[in-house]
Scaffold this active site. Structure first.
Site, PDB file in Angstrom:
ATOM      1  N   ASN A  24       9.199 -21.999  -3.380  1.00 37.26           N
ATOM      2  CA  ASN A  24      10.213 -20.932  -4.023  1.00 37.26           C
ATOM      3  C   ASN A  24      11.597 -21.289  -3.761  1.00 37.26           C
ATOM      4  O   ASN A  24      11.901 -21.218  -2.407  1.00 37.26           O
ATOM      5  CB  ASN A  24       9.634 -19.487  -3.524  1.00 37.26           C
ATOM      6  CG  ASN A  24      10.700 -18.652  -4.467  1.00 37.26           C
ATOM      7  OD1 ASN A  24      12.078 -18.944  -4.566  1.00 37.26           O
ATOM      8  ND2 ASN A  24      10.372 -17.429  -4.884  1.00 37.26           N
ATOM      9  N   GLU A  39       9.242 -17.275 -12.382  1.00 40.73           N
ATOM     10  CA  GLU A  39       8.688 -15.761 -11.703  1.00 40.73           C
ATOM     11  C   GLU A  39       9.957 -15.040 -12.636  1.00 40.73           C
ATOM     12  O   GLU A  39      11.144 -15.274 -12.795  1.00 40.73           O
ATOM     13  CB  GLU A  39       9.110 -15.793 -10.278  1.00 40.73           C
ATOM     14  CG  GLU A  39       8.242 -14.773  -9.696  1.00 40.73           C
ATOM     15  CD  GLU A  39       8.585 -14.586  -8.350  1.00 40.73           C
ATOM     16  OE1 GLU A  39       8.488 -15.828  -7.514  1.00 40.73           O
ATOM     17  OE2 GLU A  39       9.066 -13.663  -7.860  1.00 40.73           O
ATOM     18  N   GLU A  67      -1.489 -13.615  -8.886  1.00 43.27           N
ATOM     19  CA  GLU A  67      -0.935 -14.019  -7.812  1.00 43.27           C
ATOM     20  C   GLU A  67      -1.176 -12.829  -6.802  1.00 43.27           C
ATOM     21  O   GLU A  67      -0.649 -11.818  -6.920  1.00 43.27           O
ATOM     22  CB  GLU A  67       0.644 -14.398  -7.710  1.00 43.27           C
ATOM     23  CG  GLU A  67       1.265 -15.039  -6.455  1.00 43.27           C
ATOM     24  CD  GLU A  67       2.306 -15.495  -6.431  1.00 43.27           C
ATOM     25  OE1 GLU A  67       2.847 -16.041  -7.568  1.00 43.27           O
ATOM     26  OE2 GLU A  67       3.220 -15.256  -5.525  1.00 43.27           O
TER      27      GLU A  67
HETATM   28  N1  PXP Z   1       5.565 -14.795  -4.883  1.00 46.47           N
HETATM   29  C1  PXP Z   1       6.091 -13.885  -5.770  1.00 46.47           C
HETATM   30  C2  PXP Z   1       5.702 -13.182  -6.901  1.00 46.47           C
HETATM   31  C3  PXP Z   1       7.463 -13.475  -4.988  1.00 46.47           C
HETATM   32  O1  PXP Z   1       8.086 -12.494  -5.735  1.00 46.47           O
HETATM   33  C4  PXP Z   1       8.035 -14.073  -3.931  1.00 46.47           C
HETATM   34  C5  PXP Z   1       9.483 -13.550  -3.324  1.00 46.47           C
HETATM   35  O2  PXP Z   1      10.325 -14.055  -4.279  1.00 46.47           O
HETATM   36  C6  PXP Z   1       7.220 -15.010  -3.161  1.00 46.47           C
HETATM   37  C7  PXP Z   1       6.147 -15.320  -3.848  1.00 46.47           C
HETATM   38  C8  PXP Z   1       7.525 -15.576  -1.957  1.00 46.47           C
HETATM   39  O3  PXP Z   1       7.949 -14.854  -0.789  1.00 46.47           O
HETATM   40  P1  PXP Z   1       8.349 -15.316   0.509  1.00 46.47           P
HETATM   41  O4  PXP Z   1       9.903 -15.670   0.086  1.00 46.47           O
HETATM   42  O5  PXP Z   1       8.139 -14.084   1.164  1.00 46.47           O
HETATM   43  O6  PXP Z   1       7.713 -16.617   0.866  1.00 46.47           O
END
Ligand code: PXP
Length: 236
Positions: free
Chosen positions: A7, A70, A151
């Site tokens: 991400n 997302e 997820e």
């Molecule tokens: N998955 C989703 C759906 C999320 O909203 C986030 C945060 O943006 C992440 C994964 C990644 O989380 P982190 O930044 O804590 O690794």
């Protein structure tokens, strides 16, 4: 074996702090892919606090693994998704005051609107994942509303304050992954995963992709994107 989706939102967070052009999240996506990421995730928030619309369009044409967009399941974002056509849309709850996505989507409460939103995305051949708490009832509801993937929210595990709670949360995640798999759903997981806690989640049967942002971007700020991603890939 689970793969890594990176991400890249927080590269855009740094850029937006000055409102200029650097650092560029698209560059980060390319470096992450070259270092072994098998997917790139970007969250286009309603308030545009980090990723911008143009980023999403350029990512779509640049990412050579797959792009996971997302987004909140609202008309504005659905329109953008249908235009950009990402490989996958991950639907998340969004609150303006939150720092990051705080919880899973309340699927059972919103079955009717989700069914319509997911149908629109699926008709356009976009895989649809729902970010949910590892709760069997919610997972059944994901299948009912037509999602192709879930997820699993790993925050309960990641934020556990003692080993027993972490073990219990892991067991809950295992049960949720198994239930989702039996319902024919693909299984991704993420939130709060880092270099110290990722391995047991990566080992959960049926988990296909781990979406990780904050810990990788934080480490990348100090050691570089290539090293940060390679190290996470190795741990997974
Ligand atoms: N998955 C989703 C759906 C999320 O909203 C986030 C945060 O943006 C992440 C994964 C990644 O989380 P982190 O930044 O804590 O690794």
């Amino acid at each position: 074996m689970a793969t890594l989706g990176v991400n890249i939102d927080h590269i855009a967070t740094i850029r937006q702090a000055r409102g200029g052009r650097e650092p560029n999240p698209v560059h980060a996506a390319v470096l992450a892919e070259l270092a072994g990421a098998r997917g790139i995730t970007a969250h286009l928030r309603e308030d545009r606090r980090h990723i911008q619309d143009l980023d999403v369009h350029i990512l779509k044409h640049t990412v050579s693994t797959h792009l996971n967009l997302e987004m909140a399941p609202i008309a504005e974002m659905v329109k953008i998704a249908l235009d950009v056509h990402p490989y996958m849309a991950t639907l998340v709850p969004e609150k303006r005051e939150e720092r990051t996505t705080e919880g899973g989507y309340p699927v059972r409460e919103r079955e009717r609107e989700l069914t319509n939103t997911i149908a629109a995305l699926r008709e356009n051949h976009i895989w649809v994942s729902l970010f949910v708490n590892p709760d069997i009832g919610e997972i059944r509801a994901c299948a009912k509303v037509g999602a192709t993937h879930v997820e699993l929210h790993t925050g309960g595990y990641a934020n556990a304050t003692n080993p027993q709670t972490a073990d219990d949360e892991l067991e809950t995640l295992r049960g949720a992954a198994m239930a989702a798999h039996k319902l024919g759903l693909g299984v991704n997981a993420g939130h709060g995963l880092n270099y110290l806690n990722v391995a047991p989640v990566a080992a959960i049967e049926h988990v296909e992709e781990l979406n990780i942002g904050h810990s990788i971007i934080s480490r990348a700020a100090l050691v570089g994107m290539d090293a940060a991603v390679r190290e996470m890939v190795a741990l997974i």
